[in-house]
Motif scaffolding. Structure first.
Motif, PDB file in Angstrom:
ATOM      1  N   THR A   1      10.401   2.083  -2.037  1.00 32.69           N
ATOM      2  CA  THR A   1       9.508   2.218  -3.182  1.00 32.69           C
ATOM      3  C   THR A   1       9.204   0.841  -3.778  1.00 32.69           C
ATOM      4  O   THR A   1       9.864  -0.147  -3.451  1.00 32.69           O
ATOM      5  CB  THR A   1      10.139   3.098  -4.278  1.00 32.69           C
ATOM      6  OG1 THR A   1      11.298   2.421  -4.789  1.00 32.69           O
ATOM      7  CG2 THR A   1      10.526   4.470  -3.746  1.00 32.69           C
TER       8      THR A   1
ATOM      9  N   ILE B   1       8.753  -0.472   4.305  1.00 27.73           N
ATOM     10  CA  ILE B   1       8.052   0.774   4.620  1.00 27.73           C
ATOM     11  C   ILE B   1       9.001   1.946   4.408  1.00 27.73           C
ATOM     12  O   ILE B   1      10.113   1.967   4.918  1.00 27.73           O
ATOM     13  CB  ILE B   1       7.496   0.749   6.063  1.00 27.73           C
ATOM     14  CG1 ILE B   1       6.449  -0.357   6.172  1.00 27.73           C
ATOM     15  CG2 ILE B   1       6.913   2.108   6.452  1.00 27.73           C
ATOM     16  CD1 ILE B   1       5.971  -0.624   7.570  1.00 27.73           C
ATOM     17  N   GLY B   2       8.564   2.878   3.578  1.00 21.48           N
ATOM     18  CA  GLY B   2       9.391   4.021   3.215  1.00 21.48           C
ATOM     19  C   GLY B   2      10.202   3.786   1.955  1.00 21.48           C
ATOM     20  O   GLY B   2      10.693   4.722   1.349  1.00 21.48           O
TER      21      GLY B   2
ATOM     22  N   ALA C   1       3.658   2.329   2.414  1.00 23.20           N
ATOM     23  CA  ALA C   1       3.141   2.434   3.777  1.00 23.20           C
ATOM     24  C   ALA C   1       3.090   1.068   4.440  1.00 23.20           C
ATOM     25  O   ALA C   1       3.151   0.960   5.663  1.00 23.20           O
ATOM     26  CB  ALA C   1       1.751   3.058   3.777  1.00 23.20           C
ATOM     27  N   SER C   2       2.958   0.003   3.630  1.00 25.22           N
ATOM     28  CA  SER C   2       2.929  -1.353   4.180  1.00 25.22           C
ATOM     29  C   SER C   2       3.380  -2.329   3.111  1.00 25.22           C
ATOM     30  O   SER C   2       3.322  -2.036   1.922  1.00 25.22           O
ATOM     31  CB  SER C   2       1.525  -1.726   4.659  1.00 25.22           C
ATOM     32  OG  SER C   2       0.635  -1.822   3.566  1.00 25.22           O
TER      33      SER C   2
ATOM     34  N   ARG D   1       0.881  -1.172   0.000  1.00 25.00           N
ATOM     35  CA  ARG D   1       0.000   0.000   0.000  1.00 25.00           C
ATOM     36  C   ARG D   1       0.916   1.218   0.000  1.00 25.00           C
ATOM     37  O   ARG D   1       1.903   1.271   0.736  1.00 25.00           O
ATOM     38  CB  ARG D   1      -0.871  -0.007   1.252  1.00 25.00           C
ATOM     39  CG  ARG D   1      -1.933   1.060   1.279  1.00 25.00           C
ATOM     40  CD  ARG D   1      -2.787   0.988   2.552  1.00 25.00           C
ATOM     41  NE  ARG D   1      -3.078  -0.346   3.021  1.00 25.00           N
ATOM     42  CZ  ARG D   1      -4.132  -1.100   2.663  1.00 25.00           C
ATOM     43  NH1 ARG D   1      -4.982  -0.650   1.803  1.00 25.00           N
ATOM     44  NH2 ARG D   1      -4.329  -2.293   3.169  1.00 25.00           N
ATOM     45  N   LEU D   2       0.603   2.189  -0.855  1.00 28.73           N
ATOM     46  CA  LEU D   2       1.406   3.407  -0.921  1.00 28.73           C
ATOM     47  C   LEU D   2       1.051   4.350   0.215  1.00 28.73           C
ATOM     48  O   LEU D   2      -0.073   4.350   0.722  1.00 28.73           O
ATOM     49  CB  LEU D   2       1.203   4.102  -2.265  1.00 28.73           C
ATOM     50  CG  LEU D   2       1.682   3.320  -3.488  1.00 28.73           C
ATOM     51  CD1 LEU D   2       1.344   4.089  -4.765  1.00 28.73           C
ATOM     52  CD2 LEU D   2       3.162   3.038  -3.413  1.00 28.73           C
ATOM     53  N   ASP D   3       2.011   5.182   0.595  1.00 30.28           N
ATOM     54  CA  ASP D   3       1.832   6.168   1.652  1.00 30.28           C
ATOM     55  C   ASP D   3       1.406   7.478   1.011  1.00 30.28           C
ATOM     56  O   ASP D   3       2.240   8.270   0.602  1.00 30.28           O
ATOM     57  CB  ASP D   3       3.143   6.323   2.418  1.00 30.28           C
ATOM     58  CG  ASP D   3       2.989   7.223   3.631  1.00 30.28           C
ATOM     59  OD1 ASP D   3       1.852   7.525   4.024  1.00 30.28           O
ATOM     60  OD2 ASP D   3       4.024   7.619   4.192  1.00 30.28           O
ATOM     61  N   GLY D   4       0.098   7.681   0.866  1.00 27.96           N
ATOM     62  CA  GLY D   4      -0.403   8.900   0.228  1.00 27.96           C
ATOM     63  C   GLY D   4      -0.201   8.856  -1.268  1.00 27.96           C
ATOM     64  O   GLY D   4      -0.349   7.825  -1.900  1.00 27.96           O
TER      65      GLY D   4
END
Length: 110
Positions: free
Chosen positions: A67, A64-65, A41-42, A32-35
């Protein structure tokens, strides 16, 4: 020249190969992307068995963090393989029904 994936992510993906029982297949990486940016994000790994039961296997916290490209490079570096699109990119599937997950089916290293 391509950048190497983060060292900790490489370690987690290598450890994943050792933790998978030979009967567990397929293997699917779900992120899952962070924004709206490229950072993850996960990152979860799901596996199936001979009875086609799909279950959560583990998380990859080092992703996490990172790409999707970092994760793709870590998978290939450690011997995993995945299908490519017609233009040679990894064949990620988008799942809008489960909160915007991206899924990549991978074949385990031998």
């Amino acid at each position: 020249m391509t950048a190497a994936p983060p060292v900790e992510l490489l370690r987690e993906v290598r450890d994943l190969a050792a933790s998978l029982h030979p009967r567990l297949h397929p293997v699917s990486v779900r992120v899952r992307l962070d924004g709206t940016g490229p950072a993850l994000a996960s990152c979860e790994v799901w596996t199936g068995d001979g009875d086609a039961m799909i279950a959560h296997h583990t998380d990859l916290p080092a992703a996490i963090g990172a790409t999707m490209l970092d994760l793709e490079r870590a998978l290939v570096t450690t011997g995993y393989a995945y299908a490519l699109t017609g233009d040679g990119r990894p064949k990620w599937r988008y799942d809008a029904n489960h909160g915007g997950l991206y899924l990549l089916d991978v074949a385990r290293p031998l």
